[in-house]
Design an enzyme around this catalytic site. Structure first.
Site, mmCIF file in Angstrom:
data_model
loop_
_atom_site.group_PDB
_atom_site.id
_atom_site.type_symbol
_atom_site.label_atom_id
_atom_site.label_comp_id
_atom_site.label_asym_id
_atom_site.label_seq_id
_atom_site.Cartn_x
_atom_site.Cartn_y
_atom_site.Cartn_z
ATOM 1 N N CYS A 20 7.836 5.551 14.493
ATOM 2 C CA CYS A 20 9.248 4.845 14.970
ATOM 3 C C CYS A 20 9.894 4.116 13.730
ATOM 4 O O CYS A 20 10.945 4.502 13.559
ATOM 5 C CB CYS A 20 8.497 3.508 15.620
ATOM 6 S SG CYS A 20 8.125 3.954 17.379
ATOM 7 N N GLY A 64 4.516 4.693 8.084
ATOM 8 C CA GLY A 64 4.847 5.856 8.724
ATOM 9 C C GLY A 64 4.799 5.814 10.249
ATOM 10 O O GLY A 64 5.115 4.790 10.679
ATOM 11 N N GLY A 99 0.813 -1.341 -0.102
ATOM 12 C CA GLY A 99 0.036 -0.100 0.049
ATOM 13 C C GLY A 99 0.594 1.183 -0.067
ATOM 14 O O GLY A 99 1.925 1.206 -0.618
#
Ligand code: UDX
Length: 439
Positions: free
Chosen positions: A259, A256, A252
């Protein structure tokens, strides 16, 4: 046991409440007085399922308190260090909060006490801190945390494993940590004891592996797009191999959050510092693949619409993942910025993250809508970027009636394509060929 948790951000707030729920006496410390006040009222400063309830319940028992005065840690035997290690401009982790917290805690440490690092730090940090702490007579351990946002309480109370990094032969520290985690250990959670450096590395290595797994499947998505193949079927097929596993193979718009992106960049920087830059050079490519997916969303829209100038685009999802209001390094924030730069009028919605987006990204030119229906009204295209259940469950027939053009870009590969196509939508998704099947 009396415990302090220094730093009450995501990690610390969850850890403090979870430790209190196990029966420990906990004092949570944070330098941010407003955050302390909120936490003391039983309100988490961010959205995490179940956390407000757990805070309220444990505060009511009298076992959980919050303060911004470091002197309040004096009575504790175990001090968990849970402050943030944000990315600095060079990509390396910024240790200023760790250093400040340790300096502030040192006057309250003494023989028999234990400082336990949980923050994600560059390997070697714990050795340096141990030397600072040694004159007080306190011991230092590293106990990395693997919690996922959205599942943070469960991951803290029932982790896949507990790792203690301790100084050579420090059985006393192992005993103290066993007492802290007695509940999980009694339920059979496995516990590994390592040296300090290995424990630090375990955390970054785990995140690097997860990021690599996601970018691997997203690289396959790039190829699938070129040859008109289907990355979801590919992931299902390779995921059946136990050695590979299907989890974290969801192609996809990519990863984000607070971490994975920062931790791989910090790991690259630290590897270079210790003379092993080549060993993590591949992580640069992992990062690049991940960022290319954001471009690809904009490209797909341009392919479909011809011209983005003046197009009204509905963006469903702003948080970096569902069940979170965290917009740190969220792919959606990036995509919204790129769409605006290309001249589009963007209307974005998210069940939880609108306020966080407004606060963290005042520069973003975007209209916020309270619901998906409102965002999609009169839209020339819809882009799904965070797979909240309420977006997955949208009714394509009803939504068809509100949009101007029934074009859906499924940036998370979660919609039932056949159903949407049957309702008259054109559906494009990442890694699923040219979309010929959806015509
Ligand atoms: C991660 C690690 O999972 C956790 O162990 C560590 O302690 C902190 O970092 P978190 O950032 O909460 O946790 O999110 P995670 O569930 O790992 O997802 C990270 C990102 O990867 C999200 O943006 C998510 O949408 C994306 N992702 C995840 C994919 O794109 N595909 C997948 O298959 C899985």
């Amino acid at each position: 046991m009396i415990i302090s948790v220094i730093g009450c951000g995501y990690l610390g707030a969850v850890h403090a409440a979870s430790m209190a729920s196990l029966g420990h006496d906990v004092i949570g410390i944070d330098v941010d007085a407003r955050r302390v006040e909120k936490l003391a009222r039983g309100e988490a400063p961010f959205f995490e399922p179940g956390l407000d309830e757990l805070l309220t319940a444990t505060i009511a028992t009298g076992r959980l308190r919050f303060s911004h005065d470091m002197a309040d840690i004096a009575a504790a035997q175990v001090h968990f260090l849970a402050v943030g290690t944000p990315q600095s401009e060079s990509g390396a982790a910024d240790l200023r909060y760790v250093d400040a917290a340790v300096a502030a805690a040192i006057p309250y440490l003494g023989p028999g006490t234990l400082l336990v690092g949980k923050s994600t730090v560059p390997v070697g940090t714990a050795d340096r801190l141990a030397a600072l702490v040694a004159p007080t007579g306190a011991a230092l351990a590293w106990n990395p945390e693997f919690l996922r946002e959205g599942h943070a309480i469960q991951d803290t109370l029932s982790p896949d494993r507990i790792v203690y990094g301790v100084a050579d032969g420090d059985g006393t520290t192992v005993g103290i940590l066993d007492a802290v985690y007695a509940d999980a250990l009694a339920r059979g959670v496995s516990r590994l004891v390592t040296d300090l450096r290995t424990a630090e590395l375990v955390k970054v290595a785990a995140n690097a592996f997860l990021a690599t797994k996601i970018s691997f499947i997203n690289a396959m998505a790039e190829i699938a797009e070129k040859v008109d193949a289907d990355v979801v079927a590919l992931a299902d097929a390779i995921g059946r191999d136990d050695r590979i596993g299907r989890r974290f193979l969801n192609a996809g718009v990519g990863f984000g959050g607070g971490c994975l992106p920062k931790d791989i960049r910090g790991f690259i920087a630290r590897s270079e510092e210790v003379g092993a830059g080549e060993a993590t050079a591949f992580l640069r490519e992992v990062d690049r693949i991940n960022l290319r997916r954001r471009d690809r969303i904009v490209e797909l829209l341009a392919e479909e619409l011809g011209e983005l100038q003046g197009a009204r685009i509905a963006v469903l999802g702003i948080a970096f993942k569902p069940e979170s209001d965290d917009v740190r390094d969220s792919p959606a924030i990036d995509v919204i910025g790129r769409l605006h730069a290309a001249g589009a009028d963007v209307v974005a919605t998210d069940p939880r993250a609108i306020e966080a987006a407004r606060r963290a990204h005042p520069e973003l030119v975007v209209e916020y809508a309270a619901t998906a229906r409102e965002a999609m009204s009169d839209a020339g295209a819809v882009v799904l970027l965070t797979e909240w259940t309420e977006f997955r469950e949208l009714d394509p027939v009803e939504e068809r009636a509100v949009v101007r053009t029934p074009l859906m870009i499924d940036g998370r590969n979660v919609l039932d394509r056949e159903r949407w196509i049957a309702a008259g939508w054109r559906v494009r998704a990442l890694g699923r060929g040219s979309g010929a099947a959806s015509r």
